[in-house]
Write a protein that holds these residues in place. Structure first.
Motif, PDB file in Angstrom:
ATOM      1  N   ILE A  35      50.447 -25.098  19.090  1.00 33.74           N
ATOM      2  CA  ILE A  35      51.361 -24.581  20.112  1.00 33.74           C
ATOM      3  C   ILE A  35      52.773 -24.449  19.543  1.00 33.74           C
ATOM      4  CG2 ILE A  35      52.481 -25.134  22.308  1.00 33.74           C
ATOM      5  CD1 ILE A  35      49.774 -26.287  23.195  1.00 33.74           C
ATOM      6  N   ASN A  36      53.193 -25.478  18.816  1.00 33.81           N
ATOM      7  CA  ASN A  36      54.521 -25.409  18.217  1.00 33.81           C
ATOM      8  C   ASN A  36      54.614 -24.293  17.185  1.00 33.81           C
ATOM      9  OD1 ASN A  36      55.525 -27.473  19.713  1.00 33.81           O
ATOM     10  ND2 ASN A  36      55.056 -29.055  18.198  1.00 33.81           N
ATOM     11  N   TRP A  37      53.515 -24.122  16.472  1.00 29.67           N
ATOM     12  CA  TRP A  37      53.495 -23.104  15.423  1.00 29.67           C
ATOM     13  C   TRP A  37      53.639 -21.715  16.038  1.00 29.67           C
ATOM     14  CZ3 TRP A  37      49.054 -20.415  12.670  1.00 29.67           C
ATOM     15  CH2 TRP A  37      49.459 -19.928  11.412  1.00 29.67           C
ATOM     16  N   ILE A  38      52.859 -21.479  17.082  1.00 33.14           N
ATOM     17  CA  ILE A  38      52.930 -20.173  17.742  1.00 33.14           C
ATOM     18  C   ILE A  38      54.317 -19.959  18.323  1.00 33.14           C
ATOM     19  CG2 ILE A  38      52.048 -18.815  19.682  1.00 33.14           C
ATOM     20  CD1 ILE A  38      49.316 -19.857  19.090  1.00 33.14           C
ATOM     21  N   ARG A  39      54.894 -21.044  18.839  1.00 28.09           N
ATOM     22  CA  ARG A  39      56.247 -20.925  19.366  1.00 28.09           C
ATOM     23  C   ARG A  39      57.201 -20.494  18.252  1.00 28.09           C
ATOM     24  NH1 ARG A  39      57.189 -25.959  22.215  1.00 28.09           N
ATOM     25  NH2 ARG A  39      55.901 -25.055  23.841  1.00 28.09           N
ATOM     26  N   ALA A  40      57.038 -21.121  17.081  1.00 29.60           N
ATOM     27  CA  ALA A  40      57.898 -20.779  15.945  1.00 29.60           C
ATOM     28  C   ALA A  40      57.673 -19.338  15.526  1.00 29.60           C
ATOM     29  CB  ALA A  40      57.616 -21.722  14.777  1.00 29.60           C
ATOM     30  N   LEU A  41      56.407 -18.922  15.471  1.00 27.81           N
ATOM     31  CA  LEU A  41      56.093 -17.562  15.039  1.00 27.81           C
ATOM     32  C   LEU A  41      56.664 -16.530  16.001  1.00 27.81           C
ATOM     33  CD1 LEU A  41      52.351 -17.932  13.943  1.00 27.81           C
ATOM     34  CD2 LEU A  41      54.370 -17.859  12.470  1.00 27.81           C
ATOM     35  N   GLY A  90      48.015 -27.028  36.382  1.00 27.32           N
ATOM     36  CA  GLY A  90      48.785 -25.950  35.785  1.00 27.32           C
ATOM     37  C   GLY A  90      48.556 -25.690  34.316  1.00 27.32           C
ATOM     38  N   LYS A  91      48.965 -26.651  33.475  1.00 29.40           N
ATOM     39  CA  LYS A  91      48.935 -26.361  32.048  1.00 29.40           C
ATOM     40  C   LYS A  91      47.800 -27.077  31.340  1.00 29.40           C
ATOM     41  CE  LYS A  91      53.164 -24.384  30.801  1.00 29.40           C
ATOM     42  NZ  LYS A  91      54.205 -24.232  29.823  1.00 29.40           N
ATOM     43  N   TYR A  92      46.858 -27.553  32.077  1.00 30.91           N
ATOM     44  CA  TYR A  92      45.759 -28.257  31.430  1.00 30.91           C
ATOM     45  C   TYR A  92      44.465 -27.492  31.630  1.00 30.91           C
ATOM     46  CZ  TYR A  92      42.860 -32.015  29.772  1.00 30.91           C
ATOM     47  OH  TYR A  92      41.975 -32.763  29.046  1.00 30.91           O
ATOM     48  N   ILE A  93      43.821 -27.155  30.513  1.00 33.68           N
ATOM     49  CA  ILE A  93      42.545 -26.456  30.608  1.00 33.68           C
ATOM     50  C   ILE A  93      41.435 -27.486  30.623  1.00 33.68           C
ATOM     51  CG2 ILE A  93      40.967 -24.908  29.439  1.00 33.68           C
ATOM     52  CD1 ILE A  93      43.227 -23.436  30.487  1.00 33.68           C
ATOM     53  N   LEU A  94      40.646 -27.403  31.662  1.00 30.17           N
ATOM     54  CA  LEU A  94      39.666 -28.458  31.867  1.00 30.17           C
ATOM     55  C   LEU A  94      38.275 -27.877  31.693  1.00 30.17           C
ATOM     56  CD1 LEU A  94      39.465 -31.358  33.198  1.00 30.17           C
ATOM     57  CD2 LEU A  94      38.825 -30.084  35.208  1.00 30.17           C
ATOM     58  N   ASP A  95      37.443 -28.543  30.878  1.00 29.41           N
ATOM     59  CA  ASP A  95      36.088 -28.024  30.888  1.00 29.41           C
ATOM     60  C   ASP A  95      35.299 -28.706  31.999  1.00 29.41           C
ATOM     61  OD1 ASP A  95      34.167 -30.029  29.545  1.00 29.41           O
ATOM     62  OD2 ASP A  95      35.860 -29.962  28.164  1.00 29.41           O
ATOM     63  N   ILE A 102      45.986 -21.582  24.741  1.00 32.52           N
ATOM     64  CA  ILE A 102      47.171 -20.837  24.296  1.00 32.52           C
ATOM     65  C   ILE A 102      47.659 -19.903  25.398  1.00 32.52           C
ATOM     66  CG2 ILE A 102      47.994 -19.115  22.638  1.00 32.52           C
ATOM     67  CD1 ILE A 102      47.679 -21.980  21.556  1.00 32.52           C
ATOM     68  N   ASN A 103      46.717 -19.258  26.068  1.00 31.81           N
ATOM     69  CA  ASN A 103      47.113 -18.336  27.128  1.00 31.81           C
ATOM     70  C   ASN A 103      47.858 -19.034  28.257  1.00 31.81           C
ATOM     71  OD1 ASN A 103      46.234 -16.053  25.924  1.00 31.81           O
ATOM     72  ND2 ASN A 103      44.216 -16.060  26.908  1.00 31.81           N
ATOM     73  N   VAL A 104      47.449 -20.267  28.538  1.00 31.28           N
ATOM     74  CA  VAL A 104      48.132 -21.003  29.596  1.00 31.28           C
ATOM     75  C   VAL A 104      49.549 -21.357  29.174  1.00 31.28           C
ATOM     76  CG1 VAL A 104      48.137 -23.132  30.916  1.00 31.28           C
ATOM     77  CG2 VAL A 104      46.005 -21.919  30.531  1.00 31.28           C
ATOM     78  N   HIS A 105      49.686 -21.704  27.892  1.00 32.96           N
ATOM     79  CA  HIS A 105      51.002 -22.139  27.434  1.00 32.96           C
ATOM     80  C   HIS A 105      51.949 -20.978  27.175  1.00 32.96           C
ATOM     81  CE1 HIS A 105      50.748 -26.525  26.894  1.00 32.96           C
ATOM     82  NE2 HIS A 105      49.452 -26.272  26.951  1.00 32.96           N
ATOM     83  N   PHE A 106      51.407 -19.836  26.748  1.00 32.06           N
ATOM     84  CA  PHE A 106      52.256 -18.687  26.481  1.00 32.06           C
ATOM     85  C   PHE A 106      51.793 -17.528  27.343  1.00 32.06           C
ATOM     86  CE2 PHE A 106      52.065 -21.231  22.674  1.00 32.06           C
ATOM     87  CZ  PHE A 106      53.395 -21.366  22.322  1.00 32.06           C
ATOM     88  N   GLU A 107      52.424 -17.386  28.463  1.00 36.19           N
ATOM     89  CA  GLU A 107      52.018 -16.288  29.331  1.00 36.19           C
ATOM     90  C   GLU A 107      52.413 -14.967  28.700  1.00 36.19           C
ATOM     91  OE1 GLU A 107      52.719 -16.150  33.727  1.00 36.19           O
ATOM     92  OE2 GLU A 107      52.625 -18.330  33.398  1.00 36.19           O
TER      93      GLU A 107
END
Lengths: 283, 397
Positions: free
Chosen positions: A235-241, A13-18, A197-202
């Motif tokens: 991620i936290n920063w974008i959440r704050a923004l 789900g929330k893990y981007i795997l190369d 970021i896209n996975v974490h913030f739909e």
């Protein structure tokens, strides 16, 4: 074996795997070798184990290594005090003469005794000393250990998928490395970060994500920063923004960076970045 | 399979073990590896156990499967070779001078840094004419190996798995940053000093001592008697004495600063003192060596278990060390030569080391380094040296 071919790790789900990492994980599972992961903090070493467990639908058992830890703590614990207490007062249902009732399994023991295959995450192995590391690998190699008090051998019912993480710059000991597969997770590049970021913030505002990531990589490049911000900070920063109603995405381009405290947690770093940011604003 | 690849890795200096090679064979037989991309990642995770070698691995891989020439990729190897040449030069100057076709005396005038630069220049000049002809340097294994006949697009089976072929990935050399020894960073120093711990019981008695509890309970005829102990805490005392004077230490200030920063954050009881070149009557607590002197004699009052770490290049004129009035500062001429003071310190603190930022291979050329290294166990201020020094400091005497 047939079942196992279905059990391939594909990301969760929330893990981007190369792709590279995915094939390393799969090969370690097939070869039944522990996988040692190194990399900067915040590159998702611990997250990977969670993702594997989620994707394979296996229970995850986490052993957080501490510097004072002894191997036996990770295997099992003989609860002398309870037994002493029971033998004095005799008011419990436990049988005092049966030592087995006072053996509690540690994290490795739990993984061995589990009725199904588990993912065993041994987090931050570099914290412990070299002896601990080597001894532990012996146990993991043979997939069994002895309980000295009862002279019983615990054998793994199912070989767990073992993920080991290390933050150390220094290499672990040779015998240890010889028994693991190794991968170093590099810090994600902006493109990868975009996906994360896209996975974490739909449905995140495209402008915001783009500008934030750009600004993030710029501040990461600033010289002599002691602790560079990692994915978690971003991620936290974008959440704050995104919860700030006054914030507009284009501010980031003009170098007005709010909430720097979310990105930089050491005061000298914070001061330095703040100074640079204000200086740039003037031009 | 891939024996040659394995041996090229080994020759170039990646510590690959036969066991891991067998593991790779096992992986190949199990049919897990289906294309070159898989091979690239899997072979790396199985064979290479440190990100420091990822860059070398990339180079060997690109060389083996694509025929990218090994020695001529760019700067990294030139550095290595130049360093090899310097070592060779130290052993046998004439042979190196002859091979380069220059006058031995001319080279002798240069400092090691200048020599390295000079060698590098020469190597770059000679690249075209000198294909693989670096054998005499003794680094070995750089001779070009033949083309393996791999066709770039030919081995793919599982279709597109990534947008780049493994060879391309390898050629990008993404791991260049991690290769070579690199400077001594705070994290690395921390790693080395980690073992400097001296655990002694401290704080409130809040840990239960099971053995004693059982013993006391038995003595008490089965009535439980709980015995508590203090927890073990790290209480190591460290004295750090740094040579911060004069231009001779200038190139190393950065490294020493890092060591100093780390020591301050790591140990509860670390005292830092400063001196110039060597120690006479005083060590100073302030960096200017002016305001807060502390007499050497007074150090005998301190706990002899204290670890004494001296950092300095130990390079000076011999009289500064030996003469009764050797100090360049007049106020310090009490009549005891510095060498006496150093011996006194070494006797007061049996756990002591001298860290020298000068490369160990150059020590033999400075008289005072040799003299001081007879008094203090001397180690190079590098990651290896630090580790050895820590082992020495923590050894039970």
């Amino acid at each position: 074996m047939q079942q196992e071919s279905k059990n391939e790790f594909q990301g969760a789900g929330k893990y981007i795997l190369d792709q590279e990492l995915a094939s390393i994980v799969n090969i370690s599972m097939k070869l039944e070798m522990p996988l040692l992961l190194k990399g900067e903090p915040g590159t998702g070493k611990t997250m990977l184990a969670h993702a594997i467990a989620e994707s394979l639908a296996m229970p995850l058992i986490i052993l957080n290594v501490k510097s004072s830890m002894k191997l036996i703590d990770a295997l099992y614990q003989y609860d002398t005090l309870t037994r002493l207490n029971d033998s004095r007062f005799g008011d419990s249902k436990r049988d005092v003469s049966n030592i087995d009732e006072y053996i509690k399994m540690g994290k490795i023991g739990q993984a061995f005794c589990a009725d199904r295959r588990t993912v065993l995450l041994i987090d931050e192995i570099d914290k412990a000393d070299t002896d601990f590391q080597d001894d532990m690998l012996d146990v993991l190699d043979q997939m069994q250990f002895d309980i000295i008090e009862t002279d019983r051998t615990i054998k793994a019912k199912h070989r767990p998928v073992i993920i080991i993480t290390s933050n150390a710059k220094k290499d672990l000991s040779d015998p240890f490395l010889g028994r693991c597969n190794f991968h170093h997770i590099a810090f994600p590049d902006p493109k990868m970060m975009r996906k994360i970021i896209n996975v974490h913030f739909e449905g995140i505002d495209v402008k915001l994500a783009e500008n934030a990531i750009d600004a993030f990589y710029v501040v990461r490049e600033i010289d002599s920063i002691e602790k560079k911000p990692a994915t978690r900070e971003l991620i936290n920063w974008i959440r704050a923004l995104s919860v700030d109603p006054d914030f507009r995405a284009k501010d980031l381009i003009t170098n007005q960076l709010p909430y720097l405290g979310v990105l930089f947690k050491k005061s000298p770093d914070y001061e330095r970045v703040k100074n640079i940011a204000t200086r740039r604003k003037m031009f | 399979m891939f024996l040659k690849f394995f041996y090229t890795l080994k020759e170039i200096g990646i510590p690959v073990s036969p066991t891991s090679f067998l593991t790779l064979q096992k992986a190949l037989h199990q049919g897990i590896i289906n294309n070159l991309d898989d091979f690239y990642t899997c072979a790396r995770s199985i064979l290479v156990k440190s990100e420091r070698y990822f860059d070398l691995y990339d180079q060997v891989f690109a060389h083996h499967f694509e025929g990218v020439p090994l020695p001529e990729n760019d700067g990294f190897e030139v550095d290595e070779i130049a360093r090899g040449m310097l070592e060779e030069w130290l052993k046998d100057p004439k042979r190196v001078a002859d091979a380069l076709g220059v006058n031995e005396d001319e080279l002798k005038k240069m400092s090691p840094e200048e020599l390295i630069e000079y060698f590098k220049e020469r190597l770059k000049d000679q690249k075209e004419e000198h294909h693989g002809g670096y054998k005499w340097i003794g680094t070995g294994g750089y001779s070009p190996v033949g083309h393996s006949g791999y066709h770039p697009g030919g081995m793919r089976v599982g279709g597109e798995s990534r947008n780049k072929s493994a060879v391309k990935v390898a050629n990008e050399r993404r791991y260049k940053d991690y290769s070579t020894a690199g400077p001594l960073t705070q994290a690395k120093i921390g790693e080395a000093l980690k073992r400097m711990r001296n655990m002694i019981p401290a704080g409130p008695k809040d840990r239960i001592n099971i053995d004693d509890t059982i013993r006391e309970t038995l003595r008490n005829a089965g009535e439980i008697e709980l015995i508590f102990d203090r927890a073990l805490k790290d209480r190591l005392k460290v004295i750090l004495a740094i040579d911060n004077g004069g231009w001779s230490m200038d190139p190393y200030i950065h490294v020493v600063q890092t060591l100093f920063d780390y020591a301050r954050s790591q140990f509860k009881e670390v005292k830092t003192y400063f001196f110039h070149n060597t120690i006479y009557d005083y060590l100073w607590e302030d960096t200017a060596r002016y305001k807060k002197p502390k007499k050497i004699i007074e150090f005998s009052k301190l706990d002899p278990e204290t670890r004494l770490v001296i950092v300095g290049d130990a390079s000076m004129a011999p009289y500064e060390l030996m003469a009764h009035d050797g100090s360049i500062h007049i106020s310090e001429r009490s009549g005891r030569p510095s060498i006496d003071q150093l011996q006194y310190l070494a006797k007061t603190f049996p756990h002591c080391v001298w860290l020298n930022p000068v490369s160990e291979s150059m020590w033999g050329y400075t008289h005072t380094i040799m003299t001081i290294s007879k008094i203090f166990p001397m180690f190079e201020l590098s990651l290896d040296g630090l580790e050895k020094a820590v082992t020495r400091l923590m050894a039970k005497s």
